[in-house]
Scaffold this active site. Structure first.
Site, short mmCIF file in Angstrom:
data_model
loop_
_atom_site.label_atom_id
_atom_site.label_comp_id
_atom_site.label_asym_id
_atom_site.label_seq_id
_atom_site.Cartn_x
_atom_site.Cartn_y
_atom_site.Cartn_z
N ARG A 50 -53.56 21.23 3.02
CA ARG A 50 -54.50 20.53 2.11
C ARG A 50 -55.53 19.73 2.90
O ARG A 50 -56.64 19.52 2.42
CB ARG A 50 -53.71 19.62 1.15
CG ARG A 50 -54.56 19.09 -0.02
CD ARG A 50 -53.67 18.43 -1.08
NE ARG A 50 -54.41 18.02 -2.28
CZ ARG A 50 -54.75 16.76 -2.56
NH1 ARG A 50 -54.42 15.80 -1.72
NH2 ARG A 50 -55.40 16.48 -3.66
N ILE A 76 -60.87 17.41 -5.78
CA ILE A 76 -59.75 18.32 -5.54
C ILE A 76 -58.61 17.75 -6.37
O ILE A 76 -58.35 16.54 -6.34
CB ILE A 76 -59.39 18.41 -4.04
CG1 ILE A 76 -58.16 19.30 -3.80
CG2 ILE A 76 -59.19 17.07 -3.39
CD1 ILE A 76 -57.86 19.54 -2.30
N SER A 77 -57.93 18.59 -7.15
CA SER A 77 -56.92 18.08 -8.09
C SER A 77 -55.73 17.48 -7.36
O SER A 77 -55.44 17.82 -6.21
CB SER A 77 -56.44 19.20 -9.02
OG SER A 77 -57.52 19.80 -9.66
N GLN A 78 -55.03 16.62 -8.09
CA GLN A 78 -53.79 16.00 -7.59
C GLN A 78 -52.75 17.09 -7.34
O GLN A 78 -52.60 18.00 -8.16
CB GLN A 78 -53.33 15.06 -8.70
CG GLN A 78 -52.16 14.22 -8.42
CD GLN A 78 -51.72 13.47 -9.69
OE1 GLN A 78 -52.39 13.49 -10.71
NE2 GLN A 78 -50.58 12.84 -9.60
N PRO A 79 -52.01 17.04 -6.21
CA PRO A 79 -51.01 18.07 -5.93
C PRO A 79 -50.04 18.32 -7.09
O PRO A 79 -49.68 19.46 -7.37
CB PRO A 79 -50.28 17.53 -4.70
CG PRO A 79 -51.32 16.71 -4.00
CD PRO A 79 -52.15 16.09 -5.08
#
Ligand code: SAM
Length: 230
Positions: A50, A76-79
């Site tokens: 990431r 970028i989205s949260q994991p």
């Protein structure tokens, strides 16, 4: 897989700086705690670096469970959300998948490691160019990416066994996307409701015009917007 084995695998196969590995282990444990049980999804999150998908000044936060800005007002989205959406799609290596909202390319790289081919559309030219460089660096070969309005889908490549939308649609799924979903296909999308809140929703296409629907969790995504960004 028992937690102890998962840990062991990280320590035996280090592929990033040691401090990154420790953070990665912590993140995977957190995701497991939050209900991510699909080991293929957890292993994809373990494998895809990431830190390559975030701007340099956010590298230290790459394995924190939070969304980060990537420029052009996008994130970028949260994991956790990446994991929930990926798990919901129940991918296998025969699936042809459409992603709307390439952004950094991180979700795309995770999906591509679990499916046959990924088609991804982004409305910001600059973000797509960066994402394509990352795919090249990582040697990912099964992603086809274009700049466009993903609300229209990708008719030339339809139908798709799976569709994922990573920006919030207002009230309903764009009709083109529903039409381009294969019979029995799954579609996951954040929907903004009239109350202003958003929910992550999973659809299964049961016939040409009937769908089963399930709400997965409350979310907060950037909006799905029409046309290519100028
Ligand atoms: N999947 C991305 C990642 O892993 O970094 C995160 C995506 S970000 C939350 C949402 C993205 O959707 C933004 O990059 C935004 O520009 C894009 N987007 C919004 N509306 C779109 C549309 N109609 N077509 C294509 N992309 C769109």
């Amino acid at each position: 897989m028992p937690d102890s084995l998962l840990c062991l695998r990280f320590f035996i196969l280090p592929h990033t700086a040691p401090h990154m590995d420790t953070r990665k282990i912590r993140l995977i444990m957190e995701l497991r705690h939050q209900g991510i049980r699909d080991t293929k999804v957890l292993s994809a999150i373990e494998t895809v670096p990431r830190e390559l998908f975030v701007p340099d000044h956010h590298e230290n936060q790459a394995y924190e469970n939070r969304a980060l800005s990537i420029g052009a007002g996008q994130t970028i989205s949260q994991p956790q959300i990446v994991a929930v959406m990926t798990q919901a799609l129940q991918l296998n290596d025969r699936h042809k998948v459409l992603e709307v909202g390439t952004g950094s390319g991180y979700q795309a790289a995770i999906l591509a490691s679990l499916c046959r081919r990924l088609y991804t559309i982004e409305r910001h030219k600059s973000l797509l160019a960066e994402a394509e460089k990352r795919f090249e660096t990582l040697g990912v070969r099964n992603i086809t990416a274009i700049v466009g309005d993903g609300m229209k889908g990708w008719w030339e490549q339809a139908p798709f066994e799976r569709i994922i939308v990573t920006a919030a649609a207002q009230y309903k799924v764009p009709s083109s996307l529903m039409e381009q979903l294969a019979p029995n296909g799954l579609l996951v999308i954040p929907i903004e409701r009239s109350t202003g809140d958003q929910v992550l929703r999973l659809y299964r296409k049961e016939s040409e015009d009937t769908y089963a629907m399930k709400d997965l969790m409350p979310v907060r995504f950037v909006p799905l917007l029409p046309e290519v960004a100028q």
